[in-house]
Design a protein around this motif. Structure first.
Motif, PDB file in Angstrom:
ATOM      1  N   GLY A   1       0.813  -1.212   0.000  1.00 18.48           N
ATOM      2  CA  GLY A   1       0.000   0.000   0.000  1.00 18.48           C
ATOM      3  C   GLY A   1       0.845   1.260   0.000  1.00 18.48           C
ATOM      4  O   GLY A   1       0.583   2.201  -0.762  1.00 18.48           O
ATOM      5  N   PHE A   2       1.877   1.298   0.841  1.00 10.49           N
ATOM      6  CA  PHE A   2       2.748   2.478   0.882  1.00 10.49           C
ATOM      7  C   PHE A   2       3.567   2.623  -0.397  1.00 10.49           C
ATOM      8  O   PHE A   2       3.811   3.732  -0.868  1.00 10.49           O
ATOM      9  CB  PHE A   2       3.661   2.440   2.106  1.00 10.49           C
ATOM     10  N   ARG A   3       3.976   1.511  -0.980  1.00 12.38           N
ATOM     11  CA  ARG A   3       4.721   1.566  -2.245  1.00 12.38           C
ATOM     12  C   ARG A   3       3.825   2.156  -3.346  1.00 12.38           C
ATOM     13  O   ARG A   3       4.234   3.025  -4.105  1.00 12.38           O
ATOM     14  CB  ARG A   3       5.212   0.186  -2.650  1.00 12.38           C
ATOM     15  N   ASP A   4       2.584   1.670  -3.403  1.00  7.00           N
ATOM     16  CA  ASP A   4       1.636   2.161  -4.396  1.00  7.00           C
ATOM     17  C   ASP A   4       1.312   3.636  -4.149  1.00  7.00           C
ATOM     18  O   ASP A   4       1.218   4.431  -5.086  1.00  7.00           O
ATOM     19  CB  ASP A   4       0.361   1.323  -4.353  1.00  7.00           C
ATOM     20  N   LEU A   5       1.165   3.997  -2.890  1.00  2.00           N
ATOM     21  CA  LEU A   5       0.886   5.381  -2.520  1.00  2.00           C
ATOM     22  C   LEU A   5       2.019   6.296  -2.987  1.00  2.00           C
ATOM     23  O   LEU A   5       1.779   7.360  -3.567  1.00  2.00           O
ATOM     24  CB  LEU A   5       0.725   5.463  -0.997  1.00  2.00           C
ATOM     25  N   GLY A   6       3.261   5.881  -2.769  1.00  2.00           N
ATOM     26  CA  GLY A   6       4.404   6.677  -3.198  1.00  2.00           C
ATOM     27  C   GLY A   6       4.495   6.790  -4.706  1.00  2.00           C
ATOM     28  O   GLY A   6       4.770   7.869  -5.245  1.00  2.00           O
ATOM     29  N   THR A   7       4.242   5.694  -5.402  1.00  2.00           N
ATOM     30  CA  THR A   7       4.297   5.703  -6.863  1.00  2.00           C
ATOM     31  C   THR A   7       3.246   6.641  -7.441  1.00  2.00           C
ATOM     32  O   THR A   7       3.538   7.453  -8.327  1.00  2.00           O
ATOM     33  CB  THR A   7       4.078   4.278  -7.424  1.00  2.00           C
ATOM     34  N   ARG A   8       2.026   6.546  -6.946  1.00  2.00           N
ATOM     35  CA  ARG A   8       0.949   7.401  -7.452  1.00  2.00           C
ATOM     36  C   ARG A   8       1.185   8.867  -7.087  1.00  2.00           C
ATOM     37  O   ARG A   8       0.925   9.755  -7.902  1.00  2.00           O
ATOM     38  CB  ARG A   8      -0.392   6.939  -6.901  1.00  2.00           C
TER      39      ARG A   8
END
Length: 175
Positions: A89-96
């Motif tokens: 979730g945090f990885r996706d949050l950072g990417t977006r």
């Protein structure tokens, strides 16, 4: 007449020290940078990047708000252990967030730089500058999708720029 509240005619302050002169020189240099097209472009890009990052963070955090999400990543993430869910979730949050920040920064820099150049070329500060800059910005951003998309991007961004600039230039209630 060494009264601290007294300023002689001509604006000179007899009590001004070296530190005050250095401060005034720094303020003048900063003003020159902020009034230049490269300075405005850089500042708009940086501020757009920050604003886009904040929007991206907010929008990405809303991705996992319901268990009925249609996002395949959200459906697959629910089957993982909590620690991996958080990591993903945090990885996706950072990417977006980073993607949104780059896009906002690019739009801000292109629009601001274009508007500044048009204003300098025309030697006027009016609604037409923003409309032309909006058209160029929208066209440039949509150009990879083809000429029809570039034309629609030009028209859409020009209309948006006109609406925002008209609103910002309207007389205030106190005038």
């Amino acid at each position: 007449m060494n009264n601290p509240g007294f300023n002689p005619p001509g604006g000179g302050n007899p009590n001004m020290g070296v530190a005050d002169e250095q401060t005034m020189a720094a303020v003048k240099a900063m003003s020159m940078v902020m009034e230049s097209c490269p300075g405005k472009t850089a500042l708009s890009g940086v501020m757009g990047f920050a604003l886009g990052g904040a929007f991206g963070l907010f929008m990405a955090s809303m991705q996992y708000d319901t268990p009925l999400s249609t996002n395949p990543t959200a459906a697959n993430i629910q089957s993982l252990p909590l620690r991996q869910q958080l990591k993903q979730g945090f990885r996706d949050l950072g990417t977006r967030s980073f993607s949104s920040a780059k896009n906002f920064g690019k739009v801000g820099a292109i629009f601001s730089g274009t508007e500044c150049c048009i204003e300098g070329f025309r030697a006027k500060n009016d609604l037409a500058n923003g409309v032309m800059a909006g058209c160029i910005t929208g066209g440039v951003l949509a150009a990879p999708a083809g000429p029809q998309a570039a034309a629609l991007g030009c028209a859409g961004f020009a209309a948006f720029s006109l609406a925002i600039d008209s609103y910002m230039r309207r007389p205030s209630d106190s005038d």
